[in-house]
Design a protein around this motif. Structure first.
Motif, mmCIF file in Angstrom:
data_model
loop_
_atom_site.group_PDB
_atom_site.id
_atom_site.type_symbol
_atom_site.label_atom_id
_atom_site.label_comp_id
_atom_site.label_asym_id
_atom_site.label_seq_id
_atom_site.Cartn_x
_atom_site.Cartn_y
_atom_site.Cartn_z
ATOM 1 N N PRO A 204 0.838 -1.213 0.000
ATOM 2 C CA PRO A 204 0.000 0.000 0.000
ATOM 3 C C PRO A 204 0.868 1.256 0.000
ATOM 4 O O PRO A 204 1.835 1.363 0.750
ATOM 5 C CB PRO A 204 -0.805 -0.124 1.306
ATOM 6 C CG PRO A 204 -0.849 -1.600 1.568
ATOM 7 C CD PRO A 204 0.456 -2.143 1.083
ATOM 8 N N GLY A 205 0.485 2.203 -0.852
ATOM 9 C CA GLY A 205 1.214 3.465 -0.909
ATOM 10 C C GLY A 205 2.353 3.485 -1.900
ATOM 11 O O GLY A 205 2.880 4.563 -2.210
ATOM 12 N N GLU A 206 2.789 2.318 -2.409
ATOM 13 C CA GLU A 206 3.879 2.282 -3.374
ATOM 14 C C GLU A 206 3.359 2.642 -4.762
ATOM 15 O O GLU A 206 2.235 2.264 -5.136
ATOM 16 C CB GLU A 206 4.537 0.908 -3.402
ATOM 17 C CG GLU A 206 5.233 0.548 -2.097
ATOM 18 C CD GLU A 206 5.922 -0.793 -2.169
ATOM 19 O OE1 GLU A 206 6.650 -1.134 -1.234
ATOM 20 O OE2 GLU A 206 5.720 -1.522 -3.175
ATOM 21 N N THR A 207 4.160 3.360 -5.511
ATOM 22 C CA THR A 207 3.754 3.811 -6.842
ATOM 23 C C THR A 207 4.853 3.512 -7.861
ATOM 24 O O THR A 207 6.030 3.453 -7.520
ATOM 25 C CB THR A 207 3.474 5.323 -6.853
ATOM 26 O OG1 THR A 207 4.682 6.027 -6.533
ATOM 27 C CG2 THR A 207 2.396 5.693 -5.858
ATOM 28 N N ILE A 208 4.422 3.328 -9.119
ATOM 29 C CA ILE A 208 5.339 3.230 -10.254
ATOM 30 C C ILE A 208 4.799 4.181 -11.323
ATOM 31 O O ILE A 208 3.643 4.070 -11.741
ATOM 32 C CB ILE A 208 5.429 1.804 -10.813
ATOM 33 C CG1 ILE A 208 5.899 0.827 -9.724
ATOM 34 C CG2 ILE A 208 6.374 1.758 -12.003
ATOM 35 C CD1 ILE A 208 5.906 -0.621 -10.173
ATOM 36 N N THR A 209 5.635 5.108 -11.738
ATOM 37 C CA THR A 209 5.218 6.104 -12.716
ATOM 38 C C THR A 209 6.157 6.053 -13.919
ATOM 39 O O THR A 209 7.384 6.021 -13.749
ATOM 40 C CB THR A 209 5.252 7.519 -12.100
ATOM 41 O OG1 THR A 209 4.472 7.524 -10.897
ATOM 42 C CG2 THR A 209 4.688 8.544 -13.073
ATOM 43 N N ILE A 218 2.903 8.806 -18.751
ATOM 44 C CA ILE A 218 2.384 7.808 -19.683
ATOM 45 C C ILE A 218 1.581 6.746 -18.938
ATOM 46 O O ILE A 218 0.541 6.287 -19.404
ATOM 47 C CB ILE A 218 3.548 7.150 -20.456
ATOM 48 C CG1 ILE A 218 4.295 8.205 -21.286
ATOM 49 C CG2 ILE A 218 3.049 6.035 -21.365
ATOM 50 C CD1 ILE A 218 3.456 8.904 -22.321
ATOM 51 N N MET A 219 2.058 6.370 -17.771
ATOM 52 C CA MET A 219 1.379 5.331 -17.002
ATOM 53 C C MET A 219 1.721 5.510 -15.530
ATOM 54 O O MET A 219 2.821 5.959 -15.188
ATOM 55 C CB MET A 219 1.822 3.938 -17.486
ATOM 56 C CG MET A 219 1.299 2.780 -16.658
ATOM 57 S SD MET A 219 -0.521 2.747 -16.615
ATOM 58 C CE MET A 219 -0.825 1.368 -15.501
ATOM 59 N N ARG A 220 0.761 5.166 -14.683
ATOM 60 C CA ARG A 220 1.002 5.215 -13.241
ATOM 61 C C ARG A 220 0.181 4.134 -12.568
ATOM 62 O O ARG A 220 -0.956 3.884 -12.945
ATOM 63 C CB ARG A 220 0.609 6.570 -12.645
ATOM 64 C CG ARG A 220 0.881 6.692 -11.143
ATOM 65 C CD ARG A 220 0.421 8.047 -10.634
ATOM 66 N NE ARG A 220 0.769 8.261 -9.236
ATOM 67 C CZ ARG A 220 0.029 7.899 -8.183
ATOM 68 N NH1 ARG A 220 -1.129 7.280 -8.398
ATOM 69 N NH2 ARG A 220 0.416 8.134 -6.946
ATOM 70 N N VAL A 275 10.051 4.778 -9.307
ATOM 71 C CA VAL A 275 9.439 3.943 -8.272
ATOM 72 C C VAL A 275 9.396 4.742 -6.974
ATOM 73 O O VAL A 275 10.415 5.290 -6.535
ATOM 74 C CB VAL A 275 10.228 2.637 -8.067
ATOM 75 C CG1 VAL A 275 9.628 1.831 -6.910
ATOM 76 C CG2 VAL A 275 10.229 1.813 -9.350
ATOM 77 N N GLY A 276 8.216 4.827 -6.372
ATOM 78 C CA GLY A 276 8.047 5.548 -5.107
ATOM 79 C C GLY A 276 7.581 4.632 -4.002
ATOM 80 O O GLY A 276 6.639 3.853 -4.189
ATOM 81 N N ARG A 277 8.264 4.710 -2.843
ATOM 82 C CA ARG A 277 7.878 3.901 -1.683
ATOM 83 C C ARG A 277 7.671 4.825 -0.485
ATOM 84 O O ARG A 277 8.569 5.618 -0.146
ATOM 85 C CB ARG A 277 8.949 2.861 -1.356
ATOM 86 C CG ARG A 277 9.221 1.877 -2.482
ATOM 87 C CD ARG A 277 10.107 0.742 -2.016
ATOM 88 N NE ARG A 277 9.444 -0.053 -0.993
ATOM 89 C CZ ARG A 277 10.028 -1.067 -0.343
ATOM 90 N NH1 ARG A 277 11.283 -1.387 -0.620
ATOM 91 N NH2 ARG A 277 9.370 -1.749 0.557
ATOM 92 N N PRO A 278 6.526 4.764 0.187
ATOM 93 C CA PRO A 278 6.283 5.648 1.339
ATOM 94 C C PRO A 278 7.215 5.302 2.501
ATOM 95 O O PRO A 278 7.500 4.126 2.761
ATOM 96 C CB PRO A 278 4.814 5.366 1.693
ATOM 97 C CG PRO A 278 4.548 3.998 1.160
ATOM 98 C CD PRO A 278 5.395 3.854 -0.063
#
Length: 497
Positions: A204-209, A218-220, A275-278
Motif C-alpha cells: 500500500p502506498g507504493e507507486t510506479i510512474t 504515460i502510465m502510473r 518507483v516511489g515507496r512511502p
C-alpha cells in the motif's frame, strides 16, 4: 520542601552507595547508547534495502518497456526504409504489404502499423489491403514530425487509437530530396502496461510512474485516468528526474502529497520509470523492532533503577547502623563525650599528624574536685548530673572541628587540642574552669582542676609523654588548692596558674 527531602537524604548517603548509583547510571547510559546505535544502523539498513529494491524494480520495468518499444520501433524503421525504396510503388498491393510488414513485430498488445502521406491521408494499413479513408493531419504525432525534421521516434500521450486506448509510436518519412513525405505510425495498447504492472506485488502506498522525457505521465500505478497525460515537468521531483540519469530523493508526491522515497533509472530510452515507496511502509518493520527493543530496554532500565535504589538504600541503612554502632562504641553513654577508646585512637592519629606537619599539640586533663565526697554525700544520681554538667561545659569550650573531648575515666576528662599552643590551651582550660564554676550550686558548688600540656613532638617521642606531662600538671593544680589550671613546661618544671 517535601520535593527536596529525598535529594537531601541522598547527599548523606555513603560513598559506596553513590558509586553504585553512578555505576548503574553509566551502565544504563552505555546500554542505551549501544541500543540507540544499533537501532539507527537498522534504520539505515532498512532505508538502504528499500532503495536497492526500488532500484532493481525500476531497472527491471525500464528494461521490459524499453525492449518492447525498441522491438516495435524496429518495425517502424523497416517500414520507413521500405517506403523509401523506389521499386516498392511498382509492386502489387499484396506483395508490397508482404515486403513492408514482413519484419513487423506481432503481438496482441501491438496495434497495426499505418502509413500516412504528406497530407495526413492513410495510404497503407498493415491490417488491410484496402484501408478505409482516414486523415490524421490534426493528430499530435503527425504535426510533430511535419514541423520537426530532426525528431526521431515520437511517443504520444495515451489516447484512443484504432478503437483501443493506446500510446502511438511514430517516425517521419522523408523523400529523396529531404522533404516531409508522411508518417509511419503504430501503437502499443495500454493493456500492455496494465498487464505488466498487474504482475507486480506492490505494498500500500507504493507507486510506479512512467514518464516521457518532457515530463508527461504515460502510465502510473495505482492507475488513475486523471493523472495519465498530465504534465509534471514543472514539479520539483520530476525536474530532478529529468536532470539526472539515475538517482533518488525523498519528497512529497505530486499527485497524493505522501512523503516517499523516489528512485529512478534512466537507460537512455524514450521513457523513464520512477518507483516511489512511502517512508511509513519502509520503516514499518523497523518501527516494530524499535518498539520491542525500546520496551525491553525500558523494562531493564526500570529493573536496574529500582534494584540500584534498593541496594543503595540498604547500603545507606547499613552504613548508618554501623555509624550508630561505632558512635555507641566510641561515645560515653552518660556524658555524650568520646570514650577512652576513641580518645586513644584520636591522640595517636593527631600525634603522627603533628610530627609530619611540625605543629604543636595540646592536651587538657580535667578532674572534678572532691567528686568522691560529692558522690557519697548526695548520691550517685546527683554525681551523674554533676558529670553531665561538667561535660557540657567542656563541649562548649572545646568547639573547634579538630578538638576531641572525652571522658578519660571516672570523674576525669581529657581534651585534645591539635595545633594549639600553650597560650591557646591555657585559654580553653580557663574557659572550662570558669564555666564549671558558674554552674548553679545544686546541691553543691562544682569546680574542676585542669592540667595543661603543649609540645611540638619529635619523631623520637611518643604521645604518652604528652599525657604524662598533662597528668603531672593536674596533680600540681590539685596540690595548689584545686579549682585552678596548671601548665606543664617543656623543662618539666610545673607551674600553677
Amino acid at each position: 520542601m517535601n520535593f527536596w527531602k529525598p535529594v537531601l537524604g541522598m547527599r548523606r548517603w555513603p560513598l559506596s552507595a553513590k558509586l553504585l548509583i553512578l555505576s548503574s547510571l553509566v551502565t544504563i547510559l552505555g546500554f542505551s547508547a549501544i541500543c540507540g546505535s544499533v537501532m539507527l544502523d537498522m534504520r539505515h539498513g532498512e532505508q538502504a534495502l528499500a532503495k536497492q529494491t526500488s532500484e532493481n524494480l525500476a531497472t527491471s520495468i525500464d528494461s521490459d518497456i524499453g525492449r518492447t518499444i525498441e522491438q516495435y520501433d524496429l518495425s517502424l524503421r523497416a517500414v520507413v526504409s521500405g517506403i523509401n525504396t523506389p521499386e516498392i510503388g511498382q509492386l502489387s498491393r499484396e506483395l508490397r504489404q508482404l515486403i513492408l510488414f514482413d519484419k513487423a513485430a506481432s503481438s496482441a498488445q501491438f496495434g497495426a502499423i499505418q502509413v500516412f502521406d504528406a497530407n495526413g491521408d492513410l495510404t497503407i494499413d498493415a491490417a488491410s489491403l484496402d484501408p478505409a479513408r482516414q486523415n490524421r493531419a490534426n493528430e499530435d504525432f503527425f504535426k510533430v514530425h511535419k514541423l520537426d525534421g530532426e525528431r526521431g521516434l515520437f511517443i504520444s500521450v495515451p489516447r484512443l487509437h484504432q478503437n483501443a486506448y493506446s500510446i502511438v509510436l511514430s517516425r517521419r518519412i522523408t523523400d529523396a530530396e529531404g522533404n516531409f513525405a508522411g508518417v509511419v505510425a503504430g501503437s502499443i495498447r495500454f493493456s500492455y502496461f496494465l498487464d505488466l504492472f498487474d504482475r507486480l506485488r506492490l505494498n500500500p502506498g507504493e507507486t510506479i510512474t512512467v514518464v516521457r522525457r518532457d515530463g508527461v505521465v504515460i502510465m502510473r500505478t495505482p492507475f488513475d485516468l486523471n493523472v495519465i497525460g498530465r504534465d509534471l515537468s514543472k514539479t520539483q521531483g520530476v525536474m530532478r528526474v529529468l536532470a539526472r540519469a539515475n538517482g533518488s530523493y525523498s519528497g512529497v508526491g505530486a499527485v497524493d502529497k505522501i512523503l516517499r522515497l523516489f528512485v529512478w533509472r534512466d537507460s537512455g530510452r524514450p521513457l523513464i520509470v520512477i518507483v516511489g515507496r512511502p517512508w511509513d511502509g519502509i520503516y514499518t518493520l523497523w518501527q516494530k523492532q524499535a518498539w520491542r527493543i525500546g520496551a525491553i530496554m525500558l523494562a531493564l532500565i526500570a529493573f536496574i533503577s529500582v534494584g540500584t535504589v534498593f541496594l543503595a538504600r540498604e547500603i545507606s541503612r547499613r552504613a548508618s547502623a554501623e555509624g550508630r554502632l561505632e558512635q555507641l562504641a566510641t561515645t560515653d553513654a552518660l556524658t555524650g563525650l568520646r570514650n577512652r577508646r576513641k580518645f586513644d585512637a584520636a591522640i595517636e592519629l593527631e600525634w603522627r599528624r603533628a610530627i609530619r606537619m611540625s605543629r604543636p599539640i595540646a592536651l587538657l586533663l580535667v578532674d572534678a574536685d572532691y567528686f568522691k565526697i560529692f558522690n557519697d554525700s548526695f548520691g550517685h544520681q546527683a554525681g551523674d548530673q554533676a558529670l553531665i554538667a561538667i561535660a557540657s561545659c567542656i563541649s562548649t569550650a572545646a568547639k573547634r572541628s579538630g578538638d576531641c573531648a572525652a571522658r578519660y575515666g571516672g570523674e576525669e576528662f581529657a581534651v585534645l587540642l591539635p595545633g594549639a599552643s600553650e597560650s591557646d590551651a591555657r585559654e580553653v582550660a580557663e574557659n572550662i574552669r570558669q564555666r564549671v564554676e558558674r554552674v548553679p550550686a545544686d546541691p553543691a558548688q562544682l569546680s574542676v582542676s585542669i592540667g595543661i600540656a603543649s609540645m611540638r613532638p619529635l619523631v623520637t617521642m611518643e604521645w604518652t609523654e604528652l599525657v604524662q606531662a598533662a597528668d603531672k600538671a593536674l596533680y600540681v593544680a590539685k596540690a595548689a588548692g584545686r579549682n585552678q589550671c596548671a601548665v606543664a613546661e617543656t623543662t618539666h618544671r610545673l607551674q600553677a596558674a
